[in-house]
Scaffold this motif. Structure first.
Motif, mmCIF file in Angstrom:
data_model
loop_
_atom_site.group_PDB
_atom_site.id
_atom_site.type_symbol
_atom_site.label_atom_id
_atom_site.label_comp_id
_atom_site.label_asym_id
_atom_site.label_seq_id
_atom_site.Cartn_x
_atom_site.Cartn_y
_atom_site.Cartn_z
ATOM 1 N N GLU A 1 42.914 36.909 55.710
ATOM 2 C CA GLU A 1 41.462 37.046 55.675
ATOM 3 C C GLU A 1 41.009 37.725 54.389
ATOM 4 O OE1 GLU A 1 39.201 38.022 59.322
ATOM 5 O OE2 GLU A 1 41.199 38.329 60.202
ATOM 6 N N LEU A 2 39.820 37.361 53.969
ATOM 7 C CA LEU A 2 39.168 37.973 52.818
ATOM 8 C C LEU A 2 38.970 39.460 53.058
ATOM 9 C CD1 LEU A 2 37.350 37.468 50.171
ATOM 10 C CD2 LEU A 2 35.440 37.428 51.784
ATOM 11 N N ASP A 3 39.138 40.263 52.020
ATOM 12 C CA ASP A 3 38.687 41.656 52.091
ATOM 13 C C ASP A 3 37.887 41.969 50.829
ATOM 14 O OD1 ASP A 3 40.300 42.984 50.019
ATOM 15 O OD2 ASP A 3 41.996 42.884 51.392
ATOM 16 N N GLN A 4 37.226 43.100 50.850
ATOM 17 C CA GLN A 4 36.286 43.446 49.777
ATOM 18 C C GLN A 4 36.949 43.504 48.400
ATOM 19 O OE1 GLN A 4 33.644 46.394 51.073
ATOM 20 N NE2 GLN A 4 32.309 46.221 49.303
ATOM 21 N N ASN A 5 38.209 43.826 48.350
ATOM 22 C CA ASN A 5 38.912 43.903 47.071
ATOM 23 C C ASN A 5 39.168 42.529 46.447
ATOM 24 O OD1 ASN A 5 39.118 46.749 47.203
ATOM 25 N ND2 ASN A 5 40.863 46.535 48.588
ATOM 26 N N ASP A 6 38.894 41.465 47.193
ATOM 27 C CA ASP A 6 39.157 40.102 46.725
ATOM 28 C C ASP A 6 37.987 39.460 45.990
ATOM 29 O OD1 ASP A 6 41.661 40.180 48.034
ATOM 30 O OD2 ASP A 6 40.785 39.405 49.895
ATOM 31 N N PHE A 7 36.825 40.077 45.999
ATOM 32 C CA PHE A 7 35.617 39.408 45.511
ATOM 33 C C PHE A 7 35.773 38.877 44.088
ATOM 34 C CE2 PHE A 7 32.410 41.834 48.435
ATOM 35 C CZ PHE A 7 33.065 41.334 49.548
ATOM 36 N N GLN A 8 36.260 39.673 43.174
ATOM 37 C CA GLN A 8 36.364 39.235 41.777
ATOM 38 C C GLN A 8 37.346 38.086 41.631
ATOM 39 O OE1 GLN A 8 34.413 39.863 39.220
ATOM 40 N NE2 GLN A 8 35.607 38.469 37.944
ATOM 41 N N ALA A 9 38.485 38.167 42.296
ATOM 42 C CA ALA A 9 39.475 37.083 42.209
ATOM 43 C C ALA A 9 38.933 35.789 42.806
ATOM 44 C CB ALA A 9 40.770 37.500 42.910
ATOM 45 N N VAL A 10 38.166 35.884 43.889
ATOM 46 C CA VAL A 10 37.547 34.694 44.483
ATOM 47 C C VAL A 10 36.557 34.086 43.502
ATOM 48 C CG1 VAL A 10 35.931 33.938 46.290
ATOM 49 C CG2 VAL A 10 37.946 35.312 46.894
#
Length: 166
Positions: free
Chosen positions: A7-16
């Motif tokens: 699942e997505l987490d907040q630390n993934d936003f930039q990589a997404v």
């Protein structure tokens, strides 16, 4: 290559955001001007909109040892088991490695009441069209839509899933 889907987490936003940008430029450079793509991506993948997606759930990322290489975002539409696959993007360097299939299967398995999965795909997105057709999606309609002043030919497809009535 070992790939994990989670699942997505907040630390993934930039990589997404980076995967979305690379995927959009690879897919749509012949269909939409770069500035139109970038304006859309800036809005759609802003911190605010990513936070909204995180809170709704239905968002999975695929990562290998080097980081996030793809993602899929599903949105339930109704209580009868309909959902939209609103985004499934792979970094261009990882297309054709089965990661998109892993993301699709994860969403289908996690959305346990899913009966019909819909997706809209640009008709000239050959890679996307082949992917969905290979997974069993069927065309239900075609229509033109205006996207930032540019007309795109869109295909609405559906995947009918078998639901265990037990």
């Amino acid at each position: 290559m070992s790939v994990t889907v989670r699942e997505l987490d907040q630390n993934d936003f930039q990589a997404v955001r980076e995967v979305a940008q690379a995927s959009w430029h690879d897919t749509y450079d012949d269909l939409l001007p770069r500035h139109v793509q970038d304006a859309f991506l800036t809005e759609a993948y802003s911190d605010y909109n990513m936070q909204q997606r995180l809170m709704r759930g239905g968002f999975w990322v695929a990562e290998d040892d080097n980081g996030i290489i793809g993602f899929a975002n599903f949105t339930p539409v109704d209580e009868q088991g309909d959902a939209d696959l609103v985004a499934i993007y792979m970094h261009p360097d990882h297309i054709g490695q089965g990661v998109g299939s892993m993301l699709l299967q994860t969403g289908i398995q996690q959305l346990t009441t899913l009966r019909y999965l819909y997706v809209d795909v640009e008709k000239e997105n050959d890679v996307g069209m082949r992917f969905y057709e290979a997974k069993g999606f069927k065309v239900v309609k075609e229509f033109d839509e205006v996207f930032a002043g540019h007309t795109l030919s869109t295909v609405r497809m559906v995947l009918e899933l078998e639901v265990d009535e037990a």
